[in-house]
Design a protein around this motif. Structure first.
Motif, PDB file in Angstrom:
ATOM      1  N   ARG A  18       0.835  -1.150  -0.016  1.00 21.17           N
ATOM      2  CA  ARG A  18      -0.199  -0.191  -0.224  1.00 21.17           C
ATOM      3  C   ARG A  18       0.947   1.207   0.050  1.00 21.17           C
ATOM      4  O   ARG A  18       1.772   1.313   0.491  1.00 21.17           O
ATOM      5  N   GLN A  41       1.537   6.190   0.468  1.00 15.85           N
ATOM      6  CA  GLN A  41       0.899   6.664   0.466  1.00 15.85           C
ATOM      7  C   GLN A  41       1.391   7.277  -0.383  1.00 15.85           C
ATOM      8  O   GLN A  41       2.524   8.017  -0.098  1.00 15.85           O
ATOM      9  N   PRO A  61       2.088  11.703   1.268  1.00 14.00           N
ATOM     10  CA  PRO A  61       1.730  11.749   2.602  1.00 14.00           C
ATOM     11  C   PRO A  61       1.043  12.799   3.103  1.00 14.00           C
ATOM     12  O   PRO A  61       1.118  13.815   2.614  1.00 14.00           O
TER      13      PRO A  61
END
Length: 310
Positions: free
Chosen positions: A72, A74, A77
Motif C-alpha cells: 500500500r 501513500q 503523505p
C-alpha cells in the motif's frame, strides 16, 4: 526484488526493472539500517527499500512460493518530520536513534494554495550556524493541508529554510521562506501561494548600493501573504527605476541595475502578469517602492537601500 550493491547505481537498478516491465522494485539494503537513495524518475515504476532482516524473509518466501506480498502506497503523505538532535560539546557515545516525546516537536499545519491536483515539490532544510544546510525536497500534491513535526529550540545552532516549487501548470513558480526557530510543543499555521499575491522584498531580495554609486535589485514578483515568504516565477515581468518622472533604467526581468546615481529620491516599480490554471487570482500585480539615495561613506563597499513601499 534485488540486493543493493555499490556496483549498480540506484538509477541503473530502477531503469533495468522498468525495462523488464516491473511495476514495483524492492531493494534489500546490504548494510545495517535504513537505505536512503534516490533515482531519476521512471514512469510506472514504484521503488521501495527494506532492511536486511526483512529482505531475507521476503526473499525466502518468494523463493518458496508460499508468501503473498500486499503493498500500500501513500504517494503524498499528509505528515512530515524535520528533526534535529543536538549534542553540545560532546561526541555521542550512544545510539543516534532519535525518538522525541510527543510534546517535544513543534507542530506546523501547512496549507499550499493552488488548483486541486496541482503538483510541485519542496521541503524544509536546517541551516546550521557552522556549515551548509541539511534537508531535501519531496514531490507534493497541492491544494491540501499537511502536519509537520519540527524540532524546536534550535536558535543557538541554526535556522530553518523552506521552499516549494511548482510543476505542470505551476511550472517555474516558487516561494521561499526562513524561520529562525520553532518552540517545541507549540502549534503553528503556515500557508504557501496564498490567493492574493504581490511583489515583496526579503532577506535575500533586498536592493543594495555599492561604493561606485550602482544600485542592484532582485524583486520576488509573486509572493504569498505569509510573513517572510518571497516568491517569483512566470515570464511576464518588468522592473523600472525612476527619478521623478524620468525613467533611468528598465528591464524585462525581476532584476536589474542602474549606474552613476546621485543623491536624491527614487522609485522602483515592479509589475507582473500571469495566466495559469494553477491560480486564477492575482493575474497581475504592480508594486512601487520609494527611497532616498545618498552615496556611501568612504570605506563602505556595500549597503542595503532604504526601501519603503508606496
Amino acid at each position: 526484488m534485488v540486493d543493493r550493491s555499490d556496483d549498480v547505481t540506484a538509477t541503473e537498478r530502477a531503469r533495468t526493472a522498468a525495462d523488464a516491465g516491473a511495476s514495483l522494485l524492492i531493494v534489500v539494503n546490504n548494510t545495517p539500517g535504513r537505505l536512503y537513495q534516490s533515482h531519476d524518475g521512471t514512469d510506472g515504476l514504484n521503488v521501495a527499500s527494506v532492511r536486511q532482516g526483512d529482505g531475507a524473509r521476503l526473499v525466502s518466501e518468494a523463493k518458496s512460493g508460499s508468501g503473498r506480498l500486499h503493498v500500500r502506497q501513500q504517494q503524498y503523505p499528509d505528515y512530515g518530520y524535520d528533526l534535529v538532535q543536538q549534542f553540545n560539546d560532546v561526541v555521542p557515545d550512544r545510539s543516534l536513534v532519535y525518538r522525541p516525546d510527543d510534546g517535544e516537536p513543534a507542530r506546523v499545519r501547512t496549507g499550499v494554495y493552488a488548483a486541486p491536483g496541482t503538483l510541485g515539490y519542496g521541503g524544509r532544510y536546517f541551516i546550521p550556524a557552522w556549515g551548509p544546510g541539511r534537508g531535501g525536497d519531496a514531490h507534493e500534491q497541492w491544494s491540501r493541508t499537511t502536519t509537520e513535526y519540527v524540532t524546536g529550540g534550535t536558535t543557538a545552532v541554526g535556522s530553518w529554510y523552506e521552499q516549494h516549487t511548482g510543476l505542470g501548470a505551476a511550472d517555474g513558480y516558487f516561494e521561499r521562506g526562513e524561520t529562525d526557530s520553532y518552540t517545541g510543543g507549540r502549534h503553528y499555521e503556515a500557508a504557501w501561494f496564498k490567493p492574493v499575491q504581490a511583489a515583496r522584498l526579503g532577506d535575500t531580495y533586498v536592493p543594495y548600493q555599492t561604493s561606485t554609486n550602482t544600485l542592484n535589485w532582485n524583486v520576488g514578483i509573486w509572493s504569498g501573504g505569509d510573513a517572510g515568504h518571497v516568491g517569483a516565477g512566470g515570464r511576464t515581468k518588468q522592473t523600472t527605476l525612476y527619478r521623478g518622472d524620468a525613467q533611468l533604467a528598465t528591464f524585462k526581468a525581476q532584476s536589474g541595475r542602474a549606474y552613476n546615481l546621485t543623491a536624491g529620491s527614487y522609485r522602483l516599480v515592479a509589475t507582473g502578469q500571469r495566466t495559469t490554471a494553477a491560480w486564477t487570482g492575482s493575474t497581475s500585480t504592480r508594486t512601487t517602492w520609494g527611497f532616498d539615495y545618498k552615496p556611501l561613506p568612504a570605506g563602505t563597499a556595500r549597503a542595503d537601500a532604504p526601501m519603503r513601499r508606496s
